[in-house]
Write a protein that holds these residues in place. Structure first.
Motif, PDB file in Angstrom:
ATOM      1  N   ILE A 253      17.819  26.851  -4.830  1.00 34.72           N
ATOM      2  CA  ILE A 253      18.074  27.717  -5.990  1.00 34.72           C
ATOM      3  C   ILE A 253      17.901  26.939  -7.288  1.00 34.72           C
ATOM      4  CG2 ILE A 253      19.897  28.980  -7.225  1.00 34.72           C
ATOM      5  CD1 ILE A 253      20.899  29.909  -4.478  1.00 34.72           C
ATOM      6  N   ALA A 254      18.297  25.676  -7.295  1.00 26.83           N
ATOM      7  CA  ALA A 254      18.168  24.855  -8.505  1.00 26.83           C
ATOM      8  C   ALA A 254      16.707  24.715  -8.936  1.00 26.83           C
ATOM      9  CB  ALA A 254      18.780  23.477  -8.260  1.00 26.83           C
ATOM     10  N   LEU A 255      15.772  24.865  -8.003  1.00 32.39           N
ATOM     11  CA  LEU A 255      14.343  24.723  -8.295  1.00 32.39           C
ATOM     12  C   LEU A 255      13.605  26.065  -8.258  1.00 32.39           C
ATOM     13  CD1 LEU A 255      13.707  21.538  -6.101  1.00 32.39           C
ATOM     14  CD2 LEU A 255      13.933  21.624  -8.590  1.00 32.39           C
ATOM     15  N   ALA A 256      14.345  27.154  -8.126  1.00 33.83           N
ATOM     16  CA  ALA A 256      13.732  28.466  -7.917  1.00 33.83           C
ATOM     17  C   ALA A 256      13.146  29.036  -9.209  1.00 33.83           C
ATOM     18  CB  ALA A 256      14.760  29.431  -7.351  1.00 33.83           C
ATOM     19  N   ASP A 257      12.069  29.804  -9.059  1.00 33.96           N
ATOM     20  CA  ASP A 257      11.554  30.584 -10.186  1.00 33.96           C
ATOM     21  C   ASP A 257      12.281  31.931 -10.224  1.00 33.96           C
ATOM     22  OD1 ASP A 257      10.383  32.280  -8.249  1.00 33.96           O
ATOM     23  OD2 ASP A 257       8.442  31.241  -8.361  1.00 33.96           O
ATOM     24  N   ASP A 258      11.935  32.781 -11.162  1.00 34.38           N
ATOM     25  CA  ASP A 258      12.660  34.044 -11.339  1.00 34.38           C
ATOM     26  C   ASP A 258      12.584  34.928 -10.095  1.00 34.38           C
ATOM     27  OD1 ASP A 258      13.378  33.286 -13.862  1.00 34.38           O
ATOM     28  OD2 ASP A 258      11.824  34.459 -14.888  1.00 34.38           O
TER      29      ASP A 258
END
Length: 333
Positions: A253-258
């Motif tokens: 989640i910390a690296l997730a896009d929208d």
């Protein structure tokens, strides 16, 4: 060759070394889980206690006392206390999580009911407090009673944090220190205290248990996404289906896009899961290297556990404890 493939695993070596003491612990557990008036108590307890667990936590208490030269009898009482606290929390956890399987067997709440699991868990907590009083050591009582409170606090924190996408790694670590590491560190610390070891040794044992417990839980969370269900006794993806925000997902989640955050919000926060969502989650974990990063964290905590006991007396148990730290993370090699 990883420790998982070793002819004799470290916890088995430790169990052999502590064989007579563990037999005494098991005898005391069977004696104290009995009930004259409520036969369901030993029925439910025996289902879980005798399910083939490694008894790692009580062994840590015995090992710590042995390492510090203890020659009395109360290490057995404290080891049984630790196992009762652990078993009580498992009974309660399975109700909270609505689990149907533990250690490859149906859970107590499935075989009996939620009420029985909760009440028997309460009984075991009461038995644990009776046992921890018997050595007559106020510091031991303080450590173990505090651990019981911290465990409950960690579980309550997890209720709110586990489905909140704002949960970060620091909150996750706080949860893990509560729900898992607190009992590991208490188990090792009281072994040193009952042996009247020097304060530096007691502190080292606490730090070993804390780091080992954190590594253990991180590995457990990692195995949920890449483990063998026949070996772990859990179905792959159970944490995802139960909407638990564990370390691999937090890292993704910390690296997730929208678009990815929308997926995690729907499946974890809102609980609207559809066919194929687990496969999608696994793809995202791999895309962002979350599984490998989680494994690296587990290895780092295992290294901290080994380092914590390097200054303890040269003793066969010390090497066994160091090897156990390696074995915990060898499960994900």
């Amino acid at each position: 060759m990883g420790l998982d493939h070793a002819a004799t695993k470290p916890h088995e070596q430790l169990a052999r070394h502590l064989d007579s003491r563990m037999n005494a612990v098991n005898g005391l557990i069977r004696e104290r889980m009995a009930s004259r008036h409520a036969p369901r108590i030993p029925e439910v307890t025996a289902h879980l206690v005798e399910a083939g667990g490694k008894r790692l936590r009580p062994m840590l208490t015995l090992a710590s006392a042995d390492l510090c030269g203890y020659g009395g009898v109360f290490d057995v009482h404290l080891a049984a206390t630790v196992e009762f606290i652990h078993t009580a929390t498992l009974l309660h956890d399975d109700v909270v999580d609505e689990s149907r399987q533990r250690r490859g067997r149906p859970t107590a709440n499935l075989l009996w009911d939620n009420k029985s699991s909760v009440l028997v868990g309460d009984y075991l907590f009461a038995r644990a407090f009776q046992l921890m009083v018997e050595p007559g050591n106020l510091r031991v009582l303080d450590i173990l009673s505090n651990a019981a409170a911290v465990i409950a606090e960690g579980e309550v924190l997890q209720l709110s944090a586990a489905r909140d996408l704002a949960t970060d790694e620091s909150v996750y670590l706080q949860v893990v220190r509560g729900k898992t590491a607190a009992l590991f560190s208490a188990a090792t610390e009281v072994g040193g205290v009952i042996a009247e070891a020097p304060e530096a040794h007691i502190k080292a044992l606490f730090e070993y248990g804390d780091a080992l417990g954190i590594a253990f839980q991180i590995v457990d969370d990692l195995l949920d996404y890449q483990g063998d269900s026949s070996a772990t006794g859990k179905n792959v993806g159970d944490d995802f289906r139960e909407r638990k925000l564990t370390l691999p997902v937090i890292k993704a989640i910390a690296l997730a896009d929208d678009e990815e955050r929308t997926f995690w919000s729907r499946t974890i926060e809102k609980g609207r899961q559809e066919d194929g969502d687990l496969d999608r989650a696994l793809d995202l974990l791999k895309k962002h290297g979350a599984l490998e990063a989680t494994r690296a964290d587990a290895l780092e905590w295992a290294a901290k556990a080994r380092a914590a006991i390097e200054t303890l007396p040269d003793h066969p148990v010390r090497k066994m404890l160091a090897d156990i730290a390696d074995y915990v993370v060898a499960r994900v090699n």
